[in-house]
Write a protein that holds these residues in place. Structure first.
Motif, short mmCIF file in Angstrom:
data_model
loop_
_atom_site.label_atom_id
_atom_site.label_comp_id
_atom_site.label_asym_id
_atom_site.label_seq_id
_atom_site.Cartn_x
_atom_site.Cartn_y
_atom_site.Cartn_z
N THR A 194 -4.39 -4.03 5.35
CA THR A 194 -4.56 -4.55 4.04
C THR A 194 -3.59 -4.47 3.17
N ALA A 195 -3.26 -3.00 2.98
CA ALA A 195 -2.08 -2.64 2.14
C ALA A 195 -0.81 -3.32 2.33
N TYR A 196 -0.36 -3.37 3.82
CA TYR A 196 0.87 -4.04 4.31
C TYR A 196 0.57 -5.61 3.98
N ASN A 197 -0.54 -5.89 4.12
CA ASN A 197 -0.57 -7.54 3.60
C ASN A 197 -0.44 -7.92 2.20
N ARG A 198 -0.74 -7.08 1.40
CA ARG A 198 -0.58 -7.11 -0.21
C ARG A 198 0.95 -7.34 -0.49
N PHE A 199 1.63 -6.15 0.09
CA PHE A 199 3.20 -6.07 0.05
C PHE A 199 3.81 -7.31 0.47
N GLU A 200 3.31 -7.70 1.94
CA GLU A 200 4.05 -9.07 2.19
C GLU A 200 3.82 -10.10 1.33
N SER A 201 2.48 -10.17 0.77
CA SER A 201 2.08 -11.43 -0.15
C SER A 201 3.14 -11.64 -1.32
N MET A 202 3.57 -10.33 -1.52
CA MET A 202 4.83 -10.23 -2.63
C MET A 202 5.99 -10.37 -2.19
N HIS A 203 6.51 -10.28 -0.98
CA HIS A 203 7.50 -10.51 -0.43
C HIS A 203 8.43 -9.25 -0.50
N VAL A 204 7.70 -8.21 -0.38
CA VAL A 204 8.32 -6.82 -0.52
C VAL A 204 7.95 -6.10 0.52
N PRO A 205 9.00 -5.21 1.16
CA PRO A 205 8.73 -4.34 2.50
C PRO A 205 7.56 -3.31 2.21
N GLY A 206 6.61 -3.22 3.04
CA GLY A 206 5.69 -2.54 2.82
C GLY A 206 5.87 -1.01 3.26
N PHE A 207 6.90 -0.63 4.21
CA PHE A 207 7.06 0.67 4.46
C PHE A 207 8.31 1.43 3.49
N PRO A 208 7.82 2.54 3.03
CA PRO A 208 6.61 3.36 3.41
C PRO A 208 5.52 3.49 2.22
N MET A 209 5.69 2.47 1.32
CA MET A 209 4.65 2.37 0.09
C MET A 209 3.35 2.19 0.45
N ALA A 210 3.09 1.26 1.55
CA ALA A 210 1.84 1.08 1.82
C ALA A 210 1.08 2.18 2.65
N ASP A 211 1.87 3.02 3.49
CA ASP A 211 1.30 4.04 4.03
C ASP A 211 0.75 5.10 2.93
N LEU A 212 1.70 5.10 1.96
CA LEU A 212 1.43 6.37 0.97
C LEU A 212 0.19 5.85 0.18
N LEU A 213 0.07 4.36 -0.11
CA LEU A 213 -0.98 4.07 -0.68
C LEU A 213 -2.40 4.35 -0.11
N VAL A 214 -2.38 4.06 1.22
CA VAL A 214 -3.54 4.51 1.85
C VAL A 214 -3.95 5.97 1.89
N LEU A 215 -2.78 6.84 2.31
CA LEU A 215 -2.90 8.06 2.17
C LEU A 215 -3.61 8.55 0.80
N TRP A 216 -2.87 8.34 -0.24
CA TRP A 216 -3.23 8.78 -1.58
C TRP A 216 -4.53 8.31 -1.96
#
Length: 302
Positions: A194-216
């Motif tokens: 889900t976090a990666y999908n949100r970044f993709e919908s903004m046309h922004v690379p998900g790694f590593p921000m999406a994983d950090l969002l889920v972690l925090w």
């Protein structure tokens, strides 16, 4: 930055205004601003009450008191009860149309503000994890207060949208909630995707921000967010389930939906709505949505 974004995503503010637009609706400048400052996330408020009579009730949940609307059909024999659970940044008033449809079919309805939303307590959301406790608490309330739920031949149907659908799935898999049937609209596969999908919908690379969002997000809210996984929950659900999805949904992908449907362990049915995004399906396909849900609930035992 990831810690700040995770906090803004899972904690509503006590301020007026509207939520930041969906990622796919943002201009390039607004996308950059959101990436730097986080989303604007005021607590979702309820809208107008339904045009059918409702009783406002309070449900005791581990997350704090929940406000809900309870209503019986106008006429005829009651077939059972449908409890309805909304999605992220939403409230029970967004499910009035669906509740009205189920009332016309002869069901009592319970529309629930999940914790942190609408008129329920708190300002926090865990996007389906702790909301499963709200589902379980609502079922307990129905067993204590709703004669249709406690009658042997009457059905208990759980209806959920997005976050609400995932909350239902976790309530059944982990909290031993046992309804008669489920109607699930666009549940996401897992929190990481889900976090990666949100970044993709903004046309922004998900790694590593999406994983950090889920972690925090999990650390801040006291649970392992990587374990919030509807695909895994599905394998433990033997309840008859109708799964609905829109083929143009930018936040829930086809592989996620395919995996959830494949893993559902009980009787199941699925329908995909062509060209529909992460939105109520009845708005574009009113007759189809009504026919599908009516036929599903008309099957023996429901």
């Amino acid at each position: 930055m990831a810690f700040f974004h995770a906090w803004r995503f899972t904690h509503f503010s006590n301020e007026p205004g509207v939520h930041s637009p969906n990622p796919e609706q943002l201009s390039p400048g607004r996308k950059l601003w959101v990436l730097l400052t986080g989303i604007r996330n005021p607590k979702p408020r309820i809208g107008a009450k339904p045009d059918f009579p409702v009783e406002t009730v309070t449900i005791a949940s581990p997350n704090g008191p929940l406000e809900a609307w309870y209503s019986r059909p106008d006429t005829g024999q009651v077939r059972g009860t449908v409890a309805l659970f909304h999605g992220y940044t939403s409230s029970k008033s967004h499910l009035i149309h669906e509740a009205g449809h189920f009332r016309r079919l002869g069901y009592n309805v319970l529309l629930v503000d999940q914790a942190g939303n609408g008129n329920s307590a708190g300002f926090r959301t865990t996007v389906g994890y702790r909301e499963a406790d709200d589902v379980a608490a609502s079922v307990v309330w129905l067993y204590d207060n709703d004669s249709a739920t406690t009658t042997k031949h009457h059905a208990l149907i759980l209806y959920g949208v997005s976050m609400g659908a995932v909350a239902i799935m976790r309530a059944e898999a982990d909290l031993r909630v046992r309804p008669t049937a489920n109607i699930l609209e666009c549940p996401y596969g897992n929190m990481r995707q889900t976090a990666y999908n949100r970044f993709e919908s903004m046309h922004v690379p998900g790694f590593p921000m999406a994983d950090l969002l889920v972690l925090w997000g999990g650390v801040q809210n006291g649970f392992w967010a990587y374990g919030l996984n509807a695909e895994h929950y599905a394998s433990q659900i033997h309840t008859p389930t109708l799964l609905l999805w829109g083929t143009a949904d930018p936040r829930v992908t086809r592989p996620e939906t395919d995996a959830i449907f494949a893993h559902l362990a009980g009787p199941k049915a699925r329908h995909d709505f062509p060209g529909v995004g992460h939105e109520p399906y009845w708005k574009r396909y009113s007759a189809d949505w009504e026919q599908l849900t009516r036929a599903f609930l008309a099957e023996p035992g429901r």
